[in-house]
Every structure is written in structure tokens, then in C-alpha cells.
Design an enzyme around this catalytic site. Structure first.
Site, PDB file in Angstrom:
ATOM      1  N   GLY A   1       1.020  -0.844  -0.206  1.00 25.57           N
ATOM      2  CA  GLY A   1      -0.217  -0.227  -0.513  1.00 25.57           C
ATOM      3  C   GLY A   1       0.744   1.541   0.526  1.00 25.57           C
ATOM      4  O   GLY A   1       2.010   1.140   0.153  1.00 25.57           O
ATOM      5  N   SER A   2       0.876   2.497   0.326  1.00 22.83           N
ATOM      6  CA  SER A   2       1.029   3.366   0.393  1.00 22.83           C
ATOM      7  C   SER A   2       2.437   4.139   0.877  1.00 22.83           C
ATOM      8  O   SER A   2       2.917   4.734   0.615  1.00 22.83           O
ATOM      9  CB  SER A   2       0.604   4.398   1.319  1.00 22.83           C
ATOM     10  OG  SER A   2      -0.836   4.917   0.888  1.00 22.83           O
TER      11      SER A   2
END
Length: 570
Positions: free
Chosen positions: A292-293
Site C-alpha cells: 500500500g501507501s
């Protein structure tokens, strides 16, 4: 009676008027008899000796398998210690039950007695083995002292015990995935136990030099105190956020030493059966996930290090980005042009994707290769998974990779690459063994410029001061980090209500010494009415860990000075 005047011979004189006495045997005859007796005795002794030899050979043949088994289980292992000398694994003596079927007088009686203590052995299969003509068979390995005493008291002929080495782990599951476990023959099958076997102990055992002898202990880089804290906070987090799994890693950014690594659910190496349960796998190094981020940190570093993007640039994030039939949007979009710090702070997918496009797809691929994120991590621990890369690294794949989708790596791999962004740009291979800074310097590879590293430290700190990582702050320790919330994939599609949250951090940010990564799988809202993003769960878990372990690691807090000392130049 007439008397003659004839002379009498010597023989006649001897016998006349005397009793006759026979002569004894000659010396030659006596010697012959002695030699005969000696020969008879020699033959008797030879017969006895030959019989003893035959019996000895017969007994050796009968117990050959016993001797072989005794040799195989007597192999000892070195103690495993943490970096402070605390015992993680050691050998203890235990008894195993065996039978010599040829010496058993009554099979049924023997089976009945054994089954009264060990009911699992009261089977027809065991009876057939006891009734066989084998010289030696195992019945049960690693008895408890009580079981041994109970069977011993039965006094069954042909049943005995063999003392052998057995592995004991005082900490139980605390460092289970790192330490690993051994099989019933005391051979390493996972973790650092297997690593030691592969490095030298296996060869030593094959040469016969590992049998029941003391060995120098093997020290690991793990700090048992810190390991306990990481696991303890993960256990609390899984309960508080009702997550199904969790990972916690603390890595020394200057040496590459793994100080702590926990993956829940874990297993107790004293109970080997637990390690076979699939949910207890080592997710920290043996599992690959879309992170993810937190990957946005790598994208920003890549764009800046390429020279094609500077901190003075900004990117338009007013509208979603359409690429290859997909729409890229922001979770909490600002609907305006964003600067580089704002893209990082607000975790903008649109801004991150445009930064990547400005640097180029090939630049991204080469940069991730340079950080070691596209190949299998090389370290001491055997359980290391290989990253999953997109089948075709085109523009769409590159855009999704820029914010942590479309590529799956191990959490440990993520921490190692982040350490390079924090320590001045040097990629250092991770190790579970002690390593000095001098040794680390020889292995280090410059992968980003020191200037890029300064900027990334600034951005990480900024995110904790005013971004999504505010709940990770620990007074006095200048924590920096990046949140990551990745939707999970089910049946080939992303599922919006199932996420894997991460917080990737380092401290102290004026000169980062440790990288801390926390991952929670499918966390739920702590209470009704709030979300379940990384900033609300993995960030506070990271804060709790750092607050407890920083003093143990010798990191002194700094109070009273409100001036940030993170240097940045661009």
C-alpha cells in the site's frame, strides 16, 4: 640246602633276600604327558574363546540398529543466545522408549503394560512390531519423566530407554519464527536452527563430531527484551482491533541487524505440531503482500533521486487520473495542485502517480531493483519469500506500483529498503547475526544520494508532525513515518472492506538508528463511528512499541528543545 661257590651277578645280588620294587617312568614320558595336558587345556580355552566371539558377534548383530539409533540421536546442538546472552534455545536430556522384540517373553503382557501408560501405543500395529523378530524398534520418543518412571516400574523384559538430546526453548513463542525448531532427531527444520545446520552443524554431524559434545553457543542479533515488547504490543493490537494477523519488525538502520521480528499468529517451538498450521506462517519474511501507501516513500525517493523531480515541483491532483481503463483517485482528495511534501503528507495517489510518470517507467523499475525490492532477499533466515512482480511492467502497472499495488514484497524487505532511505542512502543486507558497523560498511551499497536521504527523513518527520502519522509521535524521540492502507484481493478483485494496514517508521529522525514496521491484517474500527485506517491503528501501535523499546536500545530522549534538527537541502 647245598651251598655253591659260584659268583652271584649284580642283578642276582639285588634281588636275593630283597622285595622287588618296580622302576618309575622316564623323564621323556613325563614331558610327553605334560605337553598332552597343555594341549588339551589350550583346545578347551580356544573353544571357549571362539564361543565368546560368536556370542559377541551375534549380540552385535542383534543390537546393530540400537547402536545406530543411539549414535543418530546423541547429536547435540549449540545454544542459541540473544545479543545480551539470554538463552533462546538449549539442549536438555530426555528419555525415549524402545523395544527389543527378540527379548520380549510375552507380547500381549508387554503391550498391555505399555498401553496402560501410553494408550496411543495399544494398537494392533504396535503388537505386530513387538511380535516381530527385529532387534530394535522405537516405540515413543521424548517421554516425560513421569511416563518413564511408570513404564520402568512395570519391569517388562525387552523394553528399555535411550537418553537423547532434546531441544528446549525457554521463551516459548516469543521469538519462535526467528529461532525456528528442530525435528525429533534434533536436526534443524526452520528458522535459525536450520540456518546453523546449513552453515556448519550439518557437516559436523555427518563427520561424527557432533555426538554428545559441548559446543560454543551461537549468538543472534535479536534482543529478547525488545522482541517481547514487539510481540506483546502486537498481541494487544490484534485484540483491540480484531485483526486476523500482525507483523512487527525493528531493524538497525546502521548495521542491518534484525533486533526484533514478530509475526502473529506465531507458534511455540516446544510444540512442533503448531508450526504446521498454515495460519502460523512467518509473514514477516516468508510472506509477500501489497504494502500500500508505504510504497509512496520509494516513489518520492525515486523521482527526487532521478533529478527529474525536485522539491520545488508541484503536481495537479484536482481530477482523477484515467489510465488503461482504470481510474486513479485519492482517498481524501484535496482537489487542487499539491507540492511534494503535500503529496506525501496527504498520501495522494494522483500526485504520486504523476511523480512516477515524470521520472519514467524504466527509472522506476531500475530504482526498485536497486533497492532490492524485485528479487529475493538474501539473509541468514531460510524462510524468505520471492516478490511477486507484474507480468508486464507497463505504464498502468508502474502507476499502481507507485502507490503500493501490483507488486507484492515481504515486510522485512520493505524495512530493509526503507533503512537505505534513512541512513544516508546505503543499502545494507539484513542479518540475524551480530554485525559491527565496520562489517556493515564493507557490505553497504550506495543506492540513493545522501541529499535524497535527507529529504526523505524530513518528509517522514513531517508526516508524523502534521500528516496521517500523528498518532505515532513519542515525546522526546522524533519519530517519523508513513502510513499505508492496502485493500486486499479476493477472487482477483480488490475488496474495499478488507484491508492490510501498515506504518513504516524510523527514529530518531535527526539521525535515524532504527526502522520500525507494523502491519495489521484486516483490522476493524476500535469503536463504532470511526474508521480503520492505518493512522488509527498501526500508527499508535508503533508509538507504543517505540516508547517501550527506545530506552532498552540506549536511545536517549530529547526534551525542552523545540527546534527540529532534521537537515534538508534542495
Amino acid at each position: 640246602m647245598a651251598v655253591t661257590d659260584q659268583p652271584v651277578s649284580f642283578l642276582q645280588r639285588r634281588t636275593v633276600g630283597e622285595r622287588h620294587v618296580p622302576r618309575g617312568p622316564s623323564t621323556r614320558a613325563v614331558r610327553a604327558r605334560v605337553h598332552m595336558a597343555m594341549a588339551v587345556f589350550a583346545l578347551v580355552y580356544m573353544a571357549i574363546g571362539g564361543r565368546l566371539i560368536m556370542l559377541g558377534m551375534s549380540e552385535e548383530s542383534k543390537s546393530a540398529s540400537y547402536i545406530s539409533a543411539q549414535d543418530s540421536v546423541a547429536a547435540s546442538r549449540p545454544d542459541l543466545l540473544d545479543r545480551n546472552g539470554q538463552i533462546l534455545a538449549t539442549d536438555i536430556k530426555t528419555a525415549s522408549l524402545f523395544a527389543e522384540p527378540r527379548k520380549i517373553l510375552d507380547v500381549d503382557e508387554a503391550l498391555e503394560g505399555i498401553a496402560s501408560v501410553l494408550p496411543e501405543l495399544g494398537t494392533d500395529a504396535v503388537r505386530r512390531r513387538l511380535a516381530s523378530n527385529a532387534g530394535f524398534i522405537w516405540l515413543k520418543r521424548e517421554l516425560t519423566p513421569r511416563q518413564r518412571q511408570q513404564i520402568h516400574d512395570l519391569g517388562i523384559p525387552g523394553i528399555g530407554f535411550l537418553e537423547e538430546n532434546s531441544r528446549f526453548y525457554p521463551g516459548g513463542p516469543t521469538a519462535g519464527h526467528i529461532v525456528g525448531s528442530v525435528n525429533v532427531d534434533n536436526q534443524g527444520i526452520s528458522g535459525m536452527e536450520l540456518a546453523v545446520d546449513r552453515a556448519w552443524l550439518g557437516d559436523l554431524r555427518e563427520l561424527g563430531f557432533a555426538s554428545d559434545r559441548s559446543m560454543e553457543p551461537v549468538q543472534l542479533s535479536v534482543d529478547l527484551r525488545v522482541q517481547h515488547v514487539v510481540r506483546d504490543e502486537l498481541v494487544k493490537a490484534l485484540e483491540r482491533y480484531r485483526a486476523i494477523a500482525g507483523v512487527g519488525i525493528i531493524l538497525d538502520a546502521e548495521t542491518g541487524e534484525v533486533v526484533a521480528m514478530s509475526s502473529l499468529p506465531d507458534f511455540d517451538p516446544n510444540d512442533r505440531a503448531q508450526a504446521l498450521e498454515k495460519d502460523r506462517m512467518n509473514r514477516a519474511s516468508g510472506g509477500v503482500f501489497e504494502m500500500g501507501s508505504v510504497f509512496k516513500g520509494f516513489t518520492v525517493a525515486m523521482a527526487l533521486d532521478s533529478g527529474k523531480v525536485t522539491m520545488n515541483d508541484s503536481f495537479d491532483a484536482t481530477r482523477p487520473l484515467r489510465v488503461g481503463g482504470r481510474t486513479i483517485s485519492d482517498f481524501h482528495g484535496k482537489g487542487r495542485i499539491l507540492s511534494i511534501p503535500e503529496i506525501f503528507n496527504y498520501s495522494s495517489n494522483i500526485g504520486t502517480a504523476k511523480m512516477m510518470l515524470a521520472a519514467g517507467v524504466d527509472t522506476q523499475k531500475e530504482f526498485l531493483e536497486r533497492l532490492g525490492l524485485t528479487s529475493r532477499l538474501k539473509t541468514d533466515l531460510p524462510e524468505v519469500a520471492t516478490p511477486l512482480l507484474p507480468p508486464k511492467w507497463n505504464e498502468l502497472a508502474a502507476i499502481t506500483i507507485s502507490f503500493g499495488h501490483g507488486i507484492s514484497v515481504t515486510p522485512l524487505q520493505t524495512a530493509v529498503a526503507t533503512a537505505a532511505l534513512m541512513n544516508g542512502g546505503r543499502l545494507i543486507p539484513p542479518t540475524f547475526m551480530p554485525r559491527s558497523r565496520e562489517e556493515a560498511d564493507k557490505l553497504a551499497k550506495q543506492v540513493v544520494s545522501p541529499q535524497t536521504s535527507e529529504i526523505m527523513r524530513y518528509l517522514f518527520r513531517l508526516n508524523v508532525l502534521s500528516g496521517s502519522g500523528r498518532r505515532a509521535e513519542v515525546p522526546g524521540y522524533m519519530v517519523g513515518g508513513k502510513t499505508g492502507t492496502a485493500e486486499k484481493i479476493e477472487n482477483g478483485r480488490y475488496v474495499s472492506n478488507k484491508r492490510r494496514n501498515s506504518f513504516l517508521s524510523a527514529f530518531p529522525m535527526d539521525k535515524p538508528r532504527y526502522v520500525v514496521l507494523v502491519v495489521l491484517d484486516e483490522p476493524k474500527p476500535e469503536r463504532e463511528g470511526i474508521g480503520a485506517t492505518a493512522g488509527l491503528n498501526t500508527a499508535p501501535v508503533t508509538s507504543a512499541i517505540i516508547r517501550r523499546v527506545a530506552p532498552m536500545l540506549g536511545v536517549l530522549p530529547k526534551f525542552g528543545d523545540k527546534t527540529e534538527t532534521v537537515s534538508i537541502s534542495y
